[in-house]
Enzyme design. Structure first.
Site, PDB file in Angstrom:
ATOM      1  N   HIS A   1     -16.152-105.290  83.647  1.00  0.00           N
ATOM      2  CA  HIS A   1     -16.363-104.089  82.836  1.00  0.00           C
ATOM      3  C   HIS A   1     -15.205-103.122  83.074  1.00  0.00           C
ATOM      4  CE1 HIS A   1     -18.354-100.577  81.097  1.00  0.00           C
ATOM      5  NE2 HIS A   1     -19.134-101.455  80.501  1.00  0.00           N
TER       6      HIS A   1
ATOM      7  N   ASP B   1     -24.462-107.651  79.147  1.00  0.00           N
ATOM      8  CA  ASP B   1     -24.514-108.801  78.222  1.00  0.00           C
ATOM      9  C   ASP B   1     -24.840-110.108  78.911  1.00  0.00           C
ATOM     10  OD1 ASP B   1     -21.919-106.996  76.864  1.00  0.00           O
ATOM     11  OD2 ASP B   1     -23.740-107.444  75.752  1.00  0.00           O
TER      12      ASP B   1
HETATM   13  C1  SDX Z   1     -19.560-104.154  76.856  1.00  0.00           C
HETATM   14  O1  SDX Z   1     -16.963-100.043  77.595  1.00  0.00           O
HETATM   15  C2  SDX Z   1     -18.219-100.175  77.594  1.00  0.00           C
HETATM   16  O2  SDX Z   1     -18.966 -99.295  78.037  1.00  0.00           O
HETATM   17  C3  SDX Z   1     -18.725-101.448  76.954  1.00  0.00           C
HETATM   18  C4  SDX Z   1     -20.217-101.731  77.072  1.00  0.00           C
HETATM   19  C5  SDX Z   1     -21.030-100.731  76.287  1.00  0.00           C
HETATM   20  O3  SDX Z   1     -22.217-100.571  76.617  1.00  0.00           O
HETATM   21  O4  SDX Z   1     -20.497-100.187  75.284  1.00  0.00           O
HETATM   22  O5  SDX Z   1     -20.622-101.697  78.430  1.00  0.00           O
HETATM   23  C6  SDX Z   1     -20.562-103.115  76.497  1.00  0.00           C
HETATM   24  O6  SDX Z   1     -18.637-104.349  76.121  1.00  0.00           O
HETATM   25  C7  SDX Z   1     -19.664-104.847  78.192  1.00  0.00           C
HETATM   26  C8  SDX Z   1     -18.477-105.827  78.451  1.00  0.00           C
HETATM   27  C9  SDX Z   1     -18.788-107.126  77.687  1.00  0.00           C
HETATM   28  N1  SDX Z   1     -17.597-108.044  77.757  1.00  0.00           N
HETATM   29  C10 SDX Z   1     -17.632-109.179  78.422  1.00  0.00           C
HETATM   30  O7  SDX Z   1     -18.551-109.525  79.172  1.00  0.00           O
HETATM   31  C11 SDX Z   1     -16.418-110.065  78.191  1.00  0.00           C
HETATM   32  C12 SDX Z   1     -15.862-110.575  79.542  1.00  0.00           C
HETATM   33  N2  SDX Z   1     -15.287-109.420  80.265  1.00  0.00           N
HETATM   34  C13 SDX Z   1     -13.842-109.220  80.131  1.00  0.00           C
HETATM   35  O8  SDX Z   1     -13.344-109.464  78.849  1.00  0.00           O
HETATM   36  C14 SDX Z   1     -13.436-107.876  80.738  1.00  0.00           C
HETATM   37  O9  SDX Z   1     -14.072-107.782  81.947  1.00  0.00           O
HETATM   38  C15 SDX Z   1     -13.655-106.579  79.972  1.00  0.00           C
HETATM   39  C16 SDX Z   1     -13.005-106.610  78.646  1.00  0.00           C
HETATM   40  C17 SDX Z   1     -15.100-106.292  79.823  1.00  0.00           C
HETATM   41  C18 SDX Z   1     -13.035-105.466  80.805  1.00  0.00           C
HETATM   42  O10 SDX Z   1     -11.730-105.748  80.913  1.00  0.00           O
HETATM   43  P1  SDX Z   1     -10.722-104.700  81.651  1.00  0.00           P
HETATM   44  O11 SDX Z   1     -11.383-103.666  82.405  1.00  0.00           O
HETATM   45  O12 SDX Z   1      -9.734-104.282  80.637  1.00  0.00           O
HETATM   46  O13 SDX Z   1     -10.161-105.544  82.753  1.00  0.00           O
HETATM   47  P2  SDX Z   1      -8.964-106.549  82.575  1.00  0.00           P
HETATM   48  O14 SDX Z   1      -9.157-107.316  81.301  1.00  0.00           O
HETATM   49  O15 SDX Z   1      -7.703-105.792  82.739  1.00  0.00           O
HETATM   50  O16 SDX Z   1      -9.252-107.513  83.794  1.00  0.00           O
HETATM   51  C19 SDX Z   1      -8.902-107.094  85.107  1.00  0.00           C
HETATM   52  C20 SDX Z   1      -8.680-108.414  85.829  1.00  0.00           C
HETATM   53  C21 SDX Z   1      -7.765-109.352  85.050  1.00  0.00           C
HETATM   54  O17 SDX Z   1      -7.094-110.141  86.004  1.00  0.00           O
HETATM   55  P3  SDX Z   1      -5.551-109.692  86.403  1.00  0.00           P
HETATM   56  O18 SDX Z   1      -4.768-109.634  85.080  1.00  0.00           O
HETATM   57  O19 SDX Z   1      -5.655-108.332  87.047  1.00  0.00           O
HETATM   58  O20 SDX Z   1      -5.070-110.789  87.289  1.00  0.00           O
HETATM   59  O21 SDX Z   1      -9.938-109.097  85.965  1.00  0.00           O
HETATM   60  C22 SDX Z   1      -9.873-110.324  85.240  1.00  0.00           C
HETATM   61  C23 SDX Z   1      -8.698-110.244  84.290  1.00  0.00           C
HETATM   62  O22 SDX Z   1      -8.153-111.544  84.066  1.00  0.00           O
HETATM   63  N3  SDX Z   1     -11.125-110.411  84.524  1.00  0.00           N
HETATM   64  C24 SDX Z   1     -11.846-111.532  84.411  1.00  0.00           C
HETATM   65  C25 SDX Z   1     -12.973-111.158  83.660  1.00  0.00           C
HETATM   66  N4  SDX Z   1     -12.903-109.863  83.334  1.00  0.00           N
HETATM   67  C26 SDX Z   1     -11.754-109.413  83.868  1.00  0.00           C
HETATM   68  N5  SDX Z   1     -11.652-112.787  84.856  1.00  0.00           N
HETATM   69  C27 SDX Z   1     -12.612-113.687  84.541  1.00  0.00           C
HETATM   70  N6  SDX Z   1     -13.720-113.412  83.826  1.00  0.00           N
HETATM   71  C28 SDX Z   1     -13.936-112.159  83.377  1.00  0.00           C
HETATM   72  N7  SDX Z   1     -15.033-111.891  82.688  1.00  0.00           N
END
Ligand code: SDX
Length: 429
Positions: free
Chosen positions: A306, A364
């Site tokens: 998140h 989710d």
């Molecule tokens: C919702 O914003 C809100 O409030 C949203 C929400 C709401 O109520 O409105 O809460 C609803 O959207 C919840 C999130 C649902 N999405 C998912 O579950 C999809 C999977 N999650 C990822 O796509 C990700 O965690 C995000 C998009 C949710 C958040 O991404 P960030 O904060 O931008 O973090 P990032 O993408 O920069 O990741 C940081 C690191 C990365 O590694 P590095 O580049 O630092 O090496 O963590 C890794 C990412 O690769 N990472 C994951 C991961 N999520 C982040 N690795 C594996 N699996 C994951 N799910």
């Protein structure tokens, strides 16, 4: 709230910027005058360090796993409130008295019907159209039917549009579902509560009696409460930006629905369930954990991570409890997807990679299992998220429109493209 200042040394000058304190949470450094004073922009493409507005609606502490709506913890609202009570709280700022609640319930209940002519909109879609595509189209078309609540300068029309959106989203969502499965539309009923009426519109059929299970209706109410609002997330920011141009509320909500659809945002509940189904069994979890860690593999564990929560998403805990309640009520003893989800969560929470990156289950992760058990196809999961989030979008839109300092949102950029060059006739290229 006490204010202080921050100093910025740039281009040979020292700037003093005012620092503002909220009632709780991080301070903000006001940079509105920065470009005028320095000719430079700030740069923050994902808005990870940017407060886009001042708001009194929802507060999140991502480190402590705290979520407050107008100061009330989500755990208490989910435990004790019903969805329309939370809608009232988000819109008006305080919990309603009995009289206020009865009046609000009456107003919402008597706006649940859709203009009869709108039912023809659905027949324009293929039956196998994704229900989110249908919802996007139908909500955007509401402004073509409800002209008497599109003047955003009129407080009465703003409130009527808000009530209409909250009231009609379940009807539109249920009609999208019924159209998708080829069953006749079911009209809303004024004798049923908000979630019970929605379940009736989705699952009743003309040929037999249908009684809504009160335990499932309560679970549905709680699921709506958990999804109601969440500060300045991507779809809410989309609604605010669309609304800042003066667009009508129905068009702004349609923009929010489009943004929510993405798998990184509200589409994650559908993607998470599809992922659990793809994993299929507990013994295949390590393979997917390895893929999630592999930098060269775009795969992510859907339902994990998140932007704000770097601790457990408080909604996920309540959702997990609701999952067990629903499965218990339906007598579903061993759901293989739940087994995979529980084992995946256990492994991920002890894995170095997820601990280091602070990746916890978000709302989710469990919602999909619950919604599937309630009888919804995965393609309806984000539609339900949009149904519930509509009140948050509307409350944030109203707050933005009613802010006397509000102006059209217009971010700038760091330009790295070609500098000025002269046109070359095609014969000379
Ligand atoms: C919702 O914003 C809100 O409030 C949203 C929400 C709401 O109520 O409105 O809460 C609803 O959207 C919840 C999130 C649902 N999405 C998912 O579950 C999809 C999977 N999650 C990822 O796509 C990700 O965690 C995000 C998009 C949710 C958040 O991404 P960030 O904060 O931008 O973090 P990032 O993408 O920069 O990741 C940081 C690191 C990365 O590694 P590095 O580049 O630092 O090496 O963590 C890794 C990412 O690769 N990472 C994951 C991961 N999520 C982040 N690795 C594996 N699996 C994951 N799910």
């Amino acid at each position: 709230m006490t204010d202080s200042t921050a100093k910025l040394v740039y281009g040979g000058q020292e700037l003093e910027l005012s620092v503002r304190e909220g009632s709780v949470g991080p301070q903000v450094i006001d940079i509105a005058s920065l470009y005028g004073k320095t000719g430079a922009f700030t740069y923050d493409p994902g808005f990870t360090s940017t407060a886009s507005c001042e708001s009194k609606i929802t507060y999140i502490d991502g480190d402590k796993g705290v979520l407050l709506h107008r100061g009330y913890p989500i755990e208490q609202l989910a435990e004790h409130g019903d969805f329309l009570e939370v809608c009232y709280l988000l819109l008006y700022g305080d919990l309603p008295t009995k009289t206020q609640k009865d009046d609000f319930d009456h107003r919402v209940t008597h706006h649940t019907m859709l203009h009869e002519q709108m039912s023809r909109f659905f027949t324009g879609f293929r039956r196998d159209a994704h229900p989110m595509a249908v919802m996007c189209g139908v909500v955007g078309a509401l402004s073509a039917f409800y002209h008497d609540s599109t003047d955003i300068s009129d407080p009465h029309q703003r409130m009527v549009a808000s009530i209409r959106m909250i009231a009609k989203m379940p009807t539109i969502a249920a009609m999208a579902y019924k159209y998708h499965i080829g069953q006749p539309f079911v009209y809303p009923r004024n004798d049923l509560g908000y979630a019970a009426d929605f379940l009736n519109m989705c699952f009743s059929v003309p040929c037999e009696e249908y009684n809504v299970n009160p335990v499932l209706a309560r679970a549905m109410e709680r699921i709506f409460i958990l999804h109601a609002d969440h500060e300045q997330n991507a779809s809410t920011s989309t609604v605010r930006l669309a609304g800042s141009s003066g667009a009508n509320p129905f068009a702004c909500i349609a923009a929010g629905i489009a943004c929510l659809w993405g798998p990184a945002h509200g589409g994650a509940n559908e993607a998470a369930l599809n992922m659990l189904a793809e994993i299929g069994s507990v013994d295949r979890i390590p393979e997917f954990i390895d893929r999630a860690k592999d930098k060269n593999d775009p795969f992510r564990l859907m339902g994990f991570g998140h932007r704000v929560y770097k601790n457990y998403d408080p909604r996920a805990k309540i959702m997990q409890k609701t999952t067990h309640e629903v499965l218990g009520e339906l007598g579903i003893k061993d759901d293989p997807l739940l087994d995979v989800a529980m084992e995946l969560e256990k492994i991920a929470l002890t894995d170095e990679y997820f601990i280091e990156k602070k990746l916890y289950p978000n709302i989710d992760f469990y919602s999909g299992i619950t919604l599937k058990a309630l009888g919804f196809p995965t393609t309806m999961f984000t539609v339900l998220f949009a149904l519930a989030r509509t009140v948050g979008w509307i409350a944030q839109w109203k707050e933005m429109v009613e802010d006397p300092h509000q102006k059209i949102g217009r971010p700038r950029q760091l330009y790295t493209g070609a500098t000025t060059r002269d046109y070359v006739p095609i014969a000379k290229r």
